[in-house]
Design an enzyme around this catalytic site. Structure first.
Site, PDB file in Angstrom:
ATOM      1  N   GLN A  13      23.079  86.019  62.375  1.00  0.00           N
ATOM      2  CA  GLN A  13      22.715  85.758  64.696  1.00  0.00           C
ATOM      3  C   GLN A  13      22.914  84.448  65.479  1.00  0.00           C
ATOM      4  OE1 GLN A  13      20.012  86.312  67.532  1.00  0.00           O
ATOM      5  NE2 GLN A  13      20.157  83.835  67.305  1.00  0.00           N
ATOM      6  N   ARG A  34      27.677  84.650  50.959  1.00  0.00           N
ATOM      7  CA  ARG A  34      26.534  84.671  49.709  1.00  0.00           C
ATOM      8  C   ARG A  34      27.507  85.309  48.978  1.00  0.00           C
ATOM      9  NH1 ARG A  34      20.749  84.326  50.091  1.00  0.00           N
ATOM     10  NH2 ARG A  34      20.192  85.488  52.157  1.00  0.00           N
ATOM     11  N   SER A 124      16.005  72.367  64.777  1.00  0.00           N
ATOM     12  CA  SER A 124      14.859  73.684  65.044  1.00  0.00           C
ATOM     13  C   SER A 124      13.486  73.502  65.497  1.00  0.00           C
ATOM     14  CB  SER A 124      14.283  74.867  64.609  1.00  0.00           C
ATOM     15  OG  SER A 124      12.801  75.281  64.618  1.00  0.00           O
ATOM     16  N   GLU A 126      10.891  74.013  65.890  1.00  0.00           N
ATOM     17  CA  GLU A 126       9.431  74.245  65.026  1.00  0.00           C
ATOM     18  C   GLU A 126       8.937  73.171  64.280  1.00  0.00           C
ATOM     19  OE1 GLU A 126       7.661  77.188  63.232  1.00  0.00           O
ATOM     20  OE2 GLU A 126       8.124  77.565  64.949  1.00  0.00           O
ATOM     21  N   TYR A 148       8.720  75.718  55.983  1.00  0.00           N
ATOM     22  CA  TYR A 148      10.049  75.714  56.755  1.00  0.00           C
ATOM     23  C   TYR A 148      10.669  74.917  57.699  1.00  0.00           C
ATOM     24  CZ  TYR A 148      13.675  77.539  60.037  1.00  0.00           C
ATOM     25  OH  TYR A 148      14.747  77.444  61.702  1.00  0.00           O
ATOM     26  N   ASN A 177      14.081  78.470  69.947  1.00  0.00           N
ATOM     27  CA  ASN A 177      14.082  80.297  69.764  1.00  0.00           C
ATOM     28  C   ASN A 177      15.127  80.857  70.604  1.00  0.00           C
ATOM     29  OD1 ASN A 177      11.254  79.531  69.530  1.00  0.00           O
ATOM     30  ND2 ASN A 177      11.728  81.176  68.524  1.00  0.00           N
ATOM     31  N   HIS A 178      16.151  81.586  70.902  1.00  0.00           N
ATOM     32  CA  HIS A 178      17.394  82.049  71.209  1.00  0.00           C
ATOM     33  C   HIS A 178      17.342  83.470  70.643  1.00  0.00           C
ATOM     34  CE1 HIS A 178      19.581  79.326  67.974  1.00  0.00           C
ATOM     35  NE2 HIS A 178      19.986  80.454  67.774  1.00  0.00           N
ATOM     36  N   GLY A 210       1.301  89.924  65.165  1.00  0.00           N
ATOM     37  CA  GLY A 210       0.402  89.202  64.458  1.00  0.00           C
ATOM     38  C   GLY A 210      -0.440  88.528  66.287  1.00  0.00           C
ATOM     39  N   ALA A 279      -0.213  78.598  59.329  1.00  0.00           N
ATOM     40  CA  ALA A 279      -0.689  77.629  60.595  1.00  0.00           C
ATOM     41  C   ALA A 279       0.325  78.136  61.710  1.00  0.00           C
ATOM     42  CB  ALA A 279      -0.146  76.291  60.036  1.00  0.00           C
TER      43      ALA A 279
HETATM   44  P1  NDP Z   1      19.507  84.040  60.580  1.00  0.00           P
HETATM   45  O1  NDP Z   1      18.680  83.667  59.718  1.00  0.00           O
HETATM   46  O2  NDP Z   1      20.380  85.211  61.556  1.00  0.00           O
HETATM   47  O3  NDP Z   1      21.542  84.028  59.306  1.00  0.00           O
HETATM   48  C1  NDP Z   1      20.825  82.428  58.787  1.00  0.00           C
HETATM   49  C2  NDP Z   1      22.063  82.708  57.549  1.00  0.00           C
HETATM   50  O4  NDP Z   1      21.841  81.303  56.620  1.00  0.00           O
HETATM   51  C3  NDP Z   1      22.471  84.231  57.129  1.00  0.00           C
HETATM   52  O5  NDP Z   1      23.608  84.316  57.538  1.00  0.00           O
HETATM   53  C4  NDP Z   1      22.003  83.804  55.620  1.00  0.00           C
HETATM   54  O6  NDP Z   1      23.713  84.513  54.495  1.00  0.00           O
HETATM   55  C5  NDP Z   1      22.575  82.318  55.015  1.00  0.00           C
HETATM   56  N1  NDP Z   1      21.828  82.429  54.241  1.00  0.00           N
HETATM   57  C6  NDP Z   1      20.954  82.223  54.071  1.00  0.00           C
HETATM   58  N2  NDP Z   1      20.732  81.795  52.641  1.00  0.00           N
HETATM   59  C7  NDP Z   1      21.757  80.927  52.348  1.00  0.00           C
HETATM   60  C8  NDP Z   1      22.887  80.410  50.974  1.00  0.00           C
HETATM   61  N3  NDP Z   1      21.592  80.071  50.074  1.00  0.00           N
HETATM   62  N4  NDP Z   1      24.166  79.902  50.804  1.00  0.00           N
HETATM   63  C9  NDP Z   1      24.499  80.416  51.873  1.00  0.00           C
HETATM   64  N5  NDP Z   1      24.126  80.954  53.449  1.00  0.00           N
HETATM   65  C10 NDP Z   1      23.140  81.241  52.768  1.00  0.00           C
HETATM   66  O7  NDP Z   1      19.842  82.809  61.198  1.00  0.00           O
HETATM   67  P2  NDP Z   1      19.918  82.731  62.874  1.00  0.00           P
HETATM   68  O8  NDP Z   1      20.708  82.755  63.184  1.00  0.00           O
HETATM   69  O9  NDP Z   1      19.088  82.835  63.625  1.00  0.00           O
HETATM   70  O10 NDP Z   1      19.899  80.758  63.117  1.00  0.00           O
HETATM   71  C11 NDP Z   1      20.998  79.681  62.525  1.00  0.00           C
HETATM   72  C12 NDP Z   1      20.852  78.245  61.972  1.00  0.00           C
HETATM   73  O11 NDP Z   1      19.851  78.147  63.441  1.00  0.00           O
HETATM   74  C13 NDP Z   1      19.723  78.149  61.323  1.00  0.00           C
HETATM   75  O12 NDP Z   1      19.393  77.260  60.230  1.00  0.00           O
HETATM   76  C14 NDP Z   1      18.386  78.098  61.884  1.00  0.00           C
HETATM   77  O13 NDP Z   1      17.254  77.771  61.191  1.00  0.00           O
HETATM   78  C15 NDP Z   1      18.487  77.701  62.923  1.00  0.00           C
HETATM   79  N6  NDP Z   1      17.801  78.037  64.354  1.00  0.00           N
HETATM   80  C16 NDP Z   1      17.492  78.824  64.601  1.00  0.00           C
HETATM   81  C17 NDP Z   1      17.171  79.218  65.764  1.00  0.00           C
HETATM   82  C18 NDP Z   1      16.517  80.376  66.270  1.00  0.00           C
HETATM   83  O14 NDP Z   1      15.782  80.736  67.038  1.00  0.00           O
HETATM   84  N7  NDP Z   1      17.399  81.510  66.456  1.00  0.00           N
HETATM   85  C19 NDP Z   1      16.338  78.212  66.694  1.00  0.00           C
HETATM   86  C20 NDP Z   1      16.648  77.080  66.088  1.00  0.00           C
HETATM   87  C21 NDP Z   1      16.734  76.690  64.398  1.00  0.00           C
HETATM   88  P3  NDP Z   1      22.765  86.148  54.326  1.00  0.00           P
HETATM   89  O15 NDP Z   1      23.681  87.284  55.237  1.00  0.00           O
HETATM   90  O16 NDP Z   1      23.726  86.839  53.132  1.00  0.00           O
HETATM   91  O17 NDP Z   1      21.380  86.089  54.354  1.00  0.00           O
HETATM   92  P1  GDR Z   2       9.610  81.424  65.154  1.00  0.00           P
HETATM   93  O1  GDR Z   2       9.730  83.102  65.325  1.00  0.00           O
HETATM   94  O2  GDR Z   2       8.795  81.248  64.033  1.00  0.00           O
HETATM   95  O3  GDR Z   2       9.103  80.927  66.332  1.00  0.00           O
HETATM   96  O4  GDR Z   2      10.575  81.178  64.403  1.00  0.00           O
HETATM   97  P2  GDR Z   2       9.298  84.311  65.252  1.00  0.00           P
HETATM   98  O5  GDR Z   2       9.937  85.297  66.272  1.00  0.00           O
HETATM   99  O6  GDR Z   2       9.320  85.099  64.076  1.00  0.00           O
HETATM  100  O7  GDR Z   2       7.440  83.884  65.831  1.00  0.00           O
HETATM  101  C1  GDR Z   2       7.774  83.450  67.521  1.00  0.00           C
HETATM  102  C2  GDR Z   2       5.839  84.328  67.539  1.00  0.00           C
HETATM  103  O8  GDR Z   2       5.888  85.568  67.486  1.00  0.00           O
HETATM  104  C3  GDR Z   2       4.751  85.430  66.431  1.00  0.00           C
HETATM  105  N1  GDR Z   2       4.587  86.587  66.501  1.00  0.00           N
HETATM  106  C4  GDR Z   2       4.661  87.734  65.566  1.00  0.00           C
HETATM  107  N2  GDR Z   2       5.845  87.331  64.833  1.00  0.00           N
HETATM  108  C5  GDR Z   2       6.415  87.922  64.220  1.00  0.00           C
HETATM  109  N3  GDR Z   2       7.933  87.415  63.376  1.00  0.00           N
HETATM  110  N4  GDR Z   2       6.270  89.029  63.516  1.00  0.00           N
HETATM  111  C6  GDR Z   2       4.794  89.481  64.155  1.00  0.00           C
HETATM  112  O9  GDR Z   2       4.541  90.263  64.135  1.00  0.00           O
HETATM  113  C7  GDR Z   2       4.793  88.348  64.900  1.00  0.00           C
HETATM  114  N5  GDR Z   2       3.251  88.817  65.624  1.00  0.00           N
HETATM  115  C8  GDR Z   2       3.134  87.867  66.412  1.00  0.00           C
HETATM  116  C9  GDR Z   2       4.214  84.498  65.745  1.00  0.00           C
HETATM  117  O10 GDR Z   2       3.368  84.089  64.807  1.00  0.00           O
HETATM  118  C10 GDR Z   2       5.217  83.460  65.909  1.00  0.00           C
HETATM  119  O11 GDR Z   2       4.018  82.517  66.892  1.00  0.00           O
HETATM  120  C11 GDR Z   2      12.410  81.107  64.983  1.00  0.00           C
HETATM  121  C12 GDR Z   2      13.346  81.444  63.790  1.00  0.00           C
HETATM  122  O12 GDR Z   2      14.023  81.735  63.958  1.00  0.00           O
HETATM  123  C13 GDR Z   2      12.961  79.681  63.194  1.00  0.00           C
HETATM  124  O13 GDR Z   2      14.524  80.074  62.263  1.00  0.00           O
HETATM  125  C14 GDR Z   2      13.235  78.899  64.256  1.00  0.00           C
HETATM  126  O14 GDR Z   2      13.734  78.183  63.672  1.00  0.00           O
HETATM  127  C15 GDR Z   2      12.384  79.297  65.604  1.00  0.00           C
HETATM  128  O15 GDR Z   2      12.781  80.571  66.306  1.00  0.00           O
HETATM  129  C16 GDR Z   2      13.324  78.095  66.554  1.00  0.00           C
END
Ligand code: NDP
Ligand code: GDR
Length: 336
Positions: A13, A34, A124, A126, A148, A177-178, A210, A279
């Protein structure tokens, strides 16, 4: 000199939004992807001819180092991770390898090749986990609640450590979260908007979720990648919290999405304990004052705007799905 960036996680994303953002600013953009048996570059399909993709993996130091050596970037954005929290309990070692140690591998590659490359780490909210204060700022103590989050804390401190030990320009954005229409459908916001749109189009009837009582500070991914870039343009490297400062219950997000479609969640939502976590992180709310003050960063899209953007996108997808399913049915019926 033209700025050159490497983005790990470019197929994710944030990677796709960041690539668009940097291209608009005239950057030469390189992405690390990858190897998979089938390519899944959907989010960057429209950028394929504007970016250079390199096969490498955060599990393999040599592969990262050779991309850094070949590209010689000015900036390196480390967005790759195993980012889905529930999977981190099922695959804690893989998560630690990619989300934790992977960051160290990237930092090492940069230190060896050219420690002047500016480095951004995707930290993050988290990491705050079972929060010790609200709202959470750069000085709030971490209390990670999943493999994580533990891996992210390791990566965060490694980034701080490389900055302090080697004088590298390495920063962490502690992003809350974004979301966006490009969010994976496992994450709760997109799971909801995708399902509500399909329910509206008669393609499904039930949405299984959930814990609806946890609270998140949600913003729009497009706003957050701008903050990443801003951090790397400062005179000195610092860490910043990025979030809106507002928090919303999952239950209320559900209501907003159903309201948008003119439906009642009570007719469709089923609580399924399979989606509870070992948790939970109950409450996240950012204090983004430092980013506002020092970077001049402000989010442009509010939650209502985000829900509308995601719902419009998913309603359009569901319309296309319905048409496609209808046509396939007609073809099959005609051939029978
Ligand atoms: P996504 O899950 O959408 O993207 C993760 C990316 O990491 C994908 O391109 C995936 O590739 C790649 N990847 C996974 N494993 C490997 C590996 N072993 N080597 C190389 N590339 C790899 O995450 P987001 O875009 O939502 O988030 C981006 C970053 O920000 C992440 O590090 C996430 O933990 C962090 N983050 C996200 C937040 C959010 O709310 N979105 C908030 C805070 C932090 P592939 O397409 O092949 O799976
Ligand atoms: P989060 O995002 O764990 O905050 O991590 P997620 O959207 O998965 O969960 C947010 C909250 O929603 C509750 N929940 C559910 N979650 C999912 N996925 N599916 C369900 O059915 C459901 N029902 C309730 C969860 O329990 C949780 O409380 C995201 C990721 O992008 C991380 O990589 C990033 O670091 C953090 O945001 C900031």
């Amino acid at each position: 000199m033209k700025s050159t960036a490497i983005i790990t996680g470019i197929t994710g994303q944030d990677g796709s939004y960041l690539a668009e953002f940097l291209l608009r600013r005239g950057y030469e953009v390189h992405g690390i992807v990858r190897h998979t048996s089938t390519e899944s570059y959907g989010r960057i399909e429209h950028l394929r001819h504007q970016v250079v993709l390199h096969k490498a993996d955060l599990l393999d130091t040599g592969s990262i180092q050779s991309v850094v050596e070949n590209v010689r970037p000015t900036e390196f954005y480390n967005l790759a991770a195993m980012s889905f929290v529930p999977v981190s309990w099922e695959q804690p070692i893989l998560t630690s390898e990619v989300t934790g140690l992977g960051v160290l591998r990237a930092l090492e590659a940069i230190r060896v090749v050219n420690p002047r490359i500016r480095f951004y780490q995707a930290s993050s909210s988290e990491m705050y986990g079972e929060v010790v204060e609200t709202p959470q700022s750069e000085t709030t103590r971490f209390y990670p609640r999943s493999p994580y989050a533990v891996a992210k804390v390791f990566a965060h401190y490694m980034t701080v450590n490389y900055r302090e030990s080697y004088n590298m320009f390495a920063c962490s954005g502690i992003l809350f979260n974004h979301e966006s229409p490009r969010r994976g459908t496992d994450f709760v916001t997109r799971k909801i908007t995708h399902a509500v749109a399909r329910i509206k189009m008669g393609l499904q009837n039930e949405l299984r979720l959930g814990n609806l009582d946890s609270m998140r500070d949600w913003g729009f991914a497009g706003d957050y990648v701008r903050a990443m870039w801003m951090m790397l343009q400062q005179e000195s490297p610092r860490d910043y919290v990025i979030g809106t400062g507002d928090t919303t219950r999952i239950r209320d997000f559900v209501q907003m999405a159903f309201d948008y479609a003119g439906l009642d969640p009570q007719d469709h939502v089923v609580i399924d304990p399979r989606f509870y976590r070992p948790a939970e992180v109950n409450l996240l709310r950012a204090n983004p004052d430092k980013a506002k003050r020092e970077l001049g960063w402000e989010p442009e899209v509010d939650l209502r705007g985000l829900v509308a953007m995601m719902m419009e996108h998913d309603l359009e997808l569901a319309r296309i799905e319905k048409l496609t399913v209808g046509r396939a049915y007609e073809r099959k019926a005609a051939a029978a």
